[in-house]
Scaffold this active site. Sequence first.
Site, mmCIF file in Angstrom:
data_model
loop_
_atom_site.group_PDB
_atom_site.id
_atom_site.type_symbol
_atom_site.label_atom_id
_atom_site.label_comp_id
_atom_site.label_asym_id
_atom_site.label_seq_id
_atom_site.Cartn_x
_atom_site.Cartn_y
_atom_site.Cartn_z
ATOM 1 N N GLY A 133 0.817 -1.219 0.000
ATOM 2 C CA GLY A 133 0.000 0.000 0.000
ATOM 3 C C GLY A 133 0.840 1.253 0.000
ATOM 4 N N GLY A 176 -0.504 5.092 0.163
ATOM 5 C CA GLY A 176 -1.325 5.595 1.262
ATOM 6 C C GLY A 176 -0.524 6.443 2.236
ATOM 7 N N MET A 200 0.143 5.917 5.433
ATOM 8 C CA MET A 200 1.134 5.105 6.142
ATOM 9 C C MET A 200 2.144 4.523 5.187
ATOM 10 S SD MET A 200 1.474 5.017 9.317
ATOM 11 C CE MET A 200 2.688 3.710 9.153
ATOM 12 N N GLU A 211 1.298 -1.799 -4.886
ATOM 13 C CA GLU A 211 -0.022 -1.184 -4.919
ATOM 14 C C GLU A 211 -0.988 -2.133 -5.651
ATOM 15 O OE1 GLU A 211 -2.132 0.693 -3.941
ATOM 16 O OE2 GLU A 211 -1.013 2.060 -2.653
ATOM 17 N N GLY A 251 -1.824 -3.703 17.069
ATOM 18 C CA GLY A 251 -2.775 -2.660 16.747
ATOM 19 C C GLY A 251 -2.127 -1.290 16.730
ATOM 20 N N ASN A 252 -0.952 -1.184 17.331
ATOM 21 C CA ASN A 252 -0.229 0.087 17.345
ATOM 22 C C ASN A 252 1.258 -0.209 17.524
ATOM 23 O OD1 ASN A 252 0.866 2.731 18.337
ATOM 24 N ND2 ASN A 252 -1.290 3.306 18.159
ATOM 25 N N HIS A 291 -9.842 9.291 15.764
ATOM 26 C CA HIS A 291 -9.019 9.179 14.559
ATOM 27 C C HIS A 291 -9.596 10.051 13.439
ATOM 28 C CE1 HIS A 291 -7.429 5.554 16.565
ATOM 29 N NE2 HIS A 291 -6.365 5.760 15.814
ATOM 30 N N HIS A 292 -8.845 10.176 12.373
ATOM 31 C CA HIS A 292 -9.236 10.979 11.212
ATOM 32 C C HIS A 292 -10.502 10.417 10.544
ATOM 33 C CE1 HIS A 292 -7.502 7.723 8.756
ATOM 34 N NE2 HIS A 292 -6.534 7.714 9.668
ATOM 35 N N LYS A 331 -10.650 6.799 8.553
ATOM 36 C CA LYS A 331 -10.472 5.481 9.170
ATOM 37 C C LYS A 331 -11.755 4.681 9.011
ATOM 38 C CE LYS A 331 -8.690 3.167 13.296
ATOM 39 N NZ LYS A 331 -7.773 2.356 12.494
#
Length: 269
Positions: free
Chosen positions: A11, A14, A16, A37, A126-127, A158-159, A162
């Site tokens: 990805g 994106g 990230m 991609e 998760g983080n 979050h933004h 998400k």
Amino acid sequence: MGDLTGIVVMGASGRMGQMLVRAVLNNPATRLVAALERPGHEWLGRDIGVACGMDNAGVPVTDDPLEAMTQAQAVLDFTAPAVSVAMADLAAQARAVHVIGTTGFEDDDLKRLALAARHATIVRAGNMSLGVNLLTQLTRKVAAALDADFDIEIVEAHHRHKVDAPSGTALMLGEAAAQGRDVDLSDVSDRGRDGHTGARKRGDIGFTAIRGGDIIGDHDVIFAGEGERITLRHVASDRGIYARGALKAALWGQDKNPGEYDMMDVLGL
């Protein structure tokens, strides 16, 4: 070049993905061997460095994961559950460390990842940030110290883009709280309140998700008792913390046996 760890970024276009590309290109111990991609993406064939606003990296964006894996010692993957599960099989075949920051997995997805981990090193969290993993440890300890007279609520923001809720980090914090109380999160999780819900059930662990703007990631763990509250908080102001954590995990995993690991293992917590 042969001594550098070859990294594939999934990805790559994106938010990230671009952070991960920059982290790999700027790290003296790693080399970017492929930027992946989806088929039909407008970046295919473009140099990933130029596409990300950097100098030419000599790595064209591709949609061929099989070719990408031929030189890879690690894969950095912050994509979608279906993509990550499929990539786990390829990473296992290539014996490459698969670092997964993807969230929103279903039980069947996790079972497939467990099968792939029989043959490959998978680091899934998760983080990926140091601060959040410290927060997770603190949450477990505080939950163990306080009984169910203290309600636990996990609030995450979050933004607007998400797509999953609660966030993977919120669920990780919820698991830590449940472990601290020696209960199963699935038995005490309260994820939705709307309308006349009645009083809160004693011992439940609640989740609240906020979506808006460009919020990178805020997480609060609230322990609310009679007459007092304890709040543990982590605020992310730079998405680069996740990229640096993921790269640290990829390098850490190079000499590890096949299996499933998390950032607690990577950070020695």
